[in-house]
Structure formats: structure tokens, C-alpha cells
Design an enzyme around this catalytic site. Structure first.
Site, PDB file in Angstrom:
ATOM      1  NE  ARG A  96      -3.759   2.023   2.843  1.00 15.64           N
ATOM      2  CZ  ARG A  96      -5.105   2.129   2.327  1.00 15.64           C
ATOM      3  NH1 ARG A  96      -5.346   1.107   1.655  1.00 15.64           N
ATOM      4  NH2 ARG A  96      -5.395   3.078   2.438  1.00 15.64           N
ATOM      5  CG  HIS A 123      -7.808   1.049  -3.314  1.00 14.42           C
ATOM      6  ND1 HIS A 123      -7.573  -0.168  -3.160  1.00 14.42           N
ATOM      7  CD2 HIS A 123      -8.557   1.515  -2.430  1.00 14.42           C
ATOM      8  CE1 HIS A 123      -7.650  -0.404  -1.932  1.00 14.42           C
ATOM      9  NE2 HIS A 123      -8.373   0.759  -1.308  1.00 14.42           N
ATOM     10  CD  GLN A 126     -13.206  -0.439  -1.642  1.00 17.42           C
ATOM     11  OE1 GLN A 126     -12.595  -0.562  -0.783  1.00 17.42           O
ATOM     12  NE2 GLN A 126     -14.426  -0.672  -1.693  1.00 17.42           N
ATOM     13  CB  CYS A 248     -14.130   2.872  -0.919  1.00 21.31           C
ATOM     14  SG  CYS A 248     -13.377   4.597  -0.673  1.00 21.31           S
ATOM     15  NE  ARG A 276     -10.566  -3.748   0.213  1.00 16.72           N
ATOM     16  CZ  ARG A 276      -9.786  -2.689   0.674  1.00 16.72           C
ATOM     17  NH1 ARG A 276     -10.517  -1.708   0.984  1.00 16.72           N
ATOM     18  NH2 ARG A 276      -8.484  -2.930   0.795  1.00 16.72           N
TER      19      ARG A 276
END
Length: 292
Positions: A96, A123, A126, A248, A276
Site C-alpha cells: 500500500r 485501488h 477496492q 469505500c 474486501r
């Protein structure tokens, strides 16, 4: 050849469908039995850490959480050397990061798969959770209309790439300067408008995100001023045909979304949050090549 997931655009539509199918399965075996998953966090996250750790455990693996100061990614050590070191111990590297280029460099340096847990531009995890949620609720993705209200950010880009690949219709409502460049929007086949009411008309899902993300604190005042009329409230949702609400998380209640919407009966945000974990499990199973 390594099965990296750095952007949704890197995945063929059939591959994307396969990952969603895997994500929907409760038992994918233990392809990570006796193996490690390196979780490198330049930016903190509650959902990403918890979902990734549990997904790794469910696949039989051992997740190792690595804080930014432990590796100094790109500063204390080069991205390449960090990746090569982690590849000595782990079967998957997930990172990340602030700069997407670090992920490209890590993936190029090692043969084990590299997974993007978030970058400044994308992302994908997501988006996988979002697409899984949409498919669960609507029963399909192709032909479904999704309206994005607010800043066209990294989450929006990954979702737009997924919609383009799987045939969903996506429209983005953003103030001037906060949407995609016209060339990118055209390439993705998405429409853009400055009018939220226009965007949500006929939408099956309405999605928004925070106006000020991590690392944008110096822009906070300007962003809140520009996006102040782009809040998803009951009045805007009433302009839809009983659409579902997506976010999100984390949410800034009273800014981009009203309590009545995020806590309402048509909110799917907690299903997204749970997905997720499921999508992370499906993504890693595909990356390892042991689940079909």
C-alpha cells in the site's frame, strides 16, 4: 510468469470474472499453507490490513504486517531490494504505497506475485470488492448503471476500469477540475457531468468517497469548497430509482454523505467492507494459480 495485480486494467475481462467467481467461493483450499504474505504499508488502513490478514489466514498462510519505517521503501532501501528481500521469505508481496511507480519496480524485480493494496492512482482490491457487491445485489454487472458523485480519484479509476471491462455503465459527476481528463474518460467509455442530479438519474448504484484523502490536507479547504454541493443526501438519492448506496470508507458523515443515506436501508457499505476480505482471498488464490 508472475500473476501480479497492479491495476484492474491489467486484467482481461475473463480473468476479472474468474477472480470474482473465486471471491464468491467460501472455501478455496489452502494454497498458502506454510507460506507467508508480506503486507507492506506506507499508508495505514483498518479495512485493508484486517481484510488482507484474514484472507491470507483463510488460504492457510501467515501474513506479516510491515510498517513503513521498518523498510523505508524507496528511501532506506530501493523498491527493488525490498522486494527481493521479501521474496526470500514470502509467496506474495502486497503493498500500500503513495507512488504507484514503486509497485511497478517491485513487480519487475521479483518472480513472486505483487498485489496493489492501494496507490495514488489505483485501488484494484477496492474495485474487486465493489464489483462483487454489485454482482451480488444486481445479479449481474453488464448493463448496470453506476453513478459516481465527487472527486474522480484512485478508487473511481479502478472501478471505472472494471466497469469498462465487464460492460457496466458508469457516469461521473464532478466539479470542473475534479474529473478525469477527457482522453481517459473516452478510453474508459464513461460519461462525465458537473451535475449530480443528472448522473444519478436511472442509476442502480450511487457511489461516493471522501473529499479529502490522506496526503491532501494542504488542499482540504479548496476541496471542501469545490465539492460542497456534491454531498449524497436523501434528496439526491430520491432522484434515483431506489438505488443502492456505495462508499469505500472511511466516511466523513455530513460531508460527502448524510447519515440517513449511509445508515439507510439501501446502504451496501458494510457488505462492501466484508467483501474486501472475500475479494482479497479470491485475488490471492488467482495470483497463486492454484484455484480455478
Amino acid at each position: 510468469m508472475s500473476r501480479d495485480i497492479l491495476t484492474i486494467a491489467d486484467l482481461e475481462p475473463g480473468t476479472l470474472e474468474t477472480i470474482l467467481d473465486l471471491s464468491a467461493r467460501a472455501d478455496l483450499g489452502r494454497p498458502l499453507a506454510g507460506k507467508g504474505v508480506a503486507l507492506v504499508f506506507q499508508k495505514p488502513s483498518a479495512r485493508t490490513r484486517n481484510s488482507m490478514e484474514m484472507a491470507a489466514v483463510q488460504l492457510g498462510g501467515h501474513p506479516v504486517y510491515i510498517q513503513k519505517d521498518e523498510v523505508g521503501l524507496g528511501t532506506r532501501e530501493s523498491a527493488e531490494d525490498v522486494a527481493r528481500t521479501l521474496a526470500c521469505y514470502h509467496s506474495v508481496i502486497a503493498a500500500r504505497v503513495a507512488d504507484h511507480g514503486l509497485l511497478d519496480r517491485m513487480a519487475a524485480a521479483v518472480e513472486i506475485p505483487v498485489l496493489n493494496m492501494l496507490s495514488d492512482s489505483n485501488h484494484p482490491l477496492q474495485a474487486l470488492a465493489d464489483l462483487l457487491t454489485i454482482r451480488q445485489i444486481a445479479g449481474k454487472i453488464e448493463g448496470v448503471k453506476i453513478a459516481w458523485v465527487g472527486d474522480a480519484n484512485n478508487v473511481c479509476r479502478s472501478l471505472a476500469e472494471g466497469c469498462a471491462a465487464l460492460g457496466a455503465e458508469m457516469i461521473i459527476a464532478s466539479p470542473e477540475g475534479y474529473g478525469f481528463a477527457p482522453a481517459e474518460a473516452d478510453a474508459l467509455g464513461i460519461r462525465q457531468t458537473v451535475d449530480p442530479a443528472e448522473a444519478v438519474k436511472g442509476a442502480r448504484f450511487v457511489y461516493t468517497d471522501v473529499w479529502v484523502s490522506m496526503g491532501q490536507d494542504d488542499e482540504a479547504a479548496a476541496r471542501r469548497e469545490a465539492l460542497g454541493t456534491y454531498s449524497v443526501d436523501a434528496e439526491l438519492m430520491a432522484r434515483t430509482d431506489d438505488a443502492w448506496f456505495l462508499h469505500c470508507l472511511p466516511a466523513r458523515r455530513g460531508e460527502e454523505v448524510a447519515d440517513a443515506v449511509i445508515d439507510g436501508p439501501r446502504s451496501a457499505v458494510w457488505r462492501q467492507a466484508e467483501n474486501r476480505m472475500h475479494s482479497a482471498r479470491g485475488a490471492m488464490a488467482w495470483m497463486l494459480g492454484e484455484a480455478r
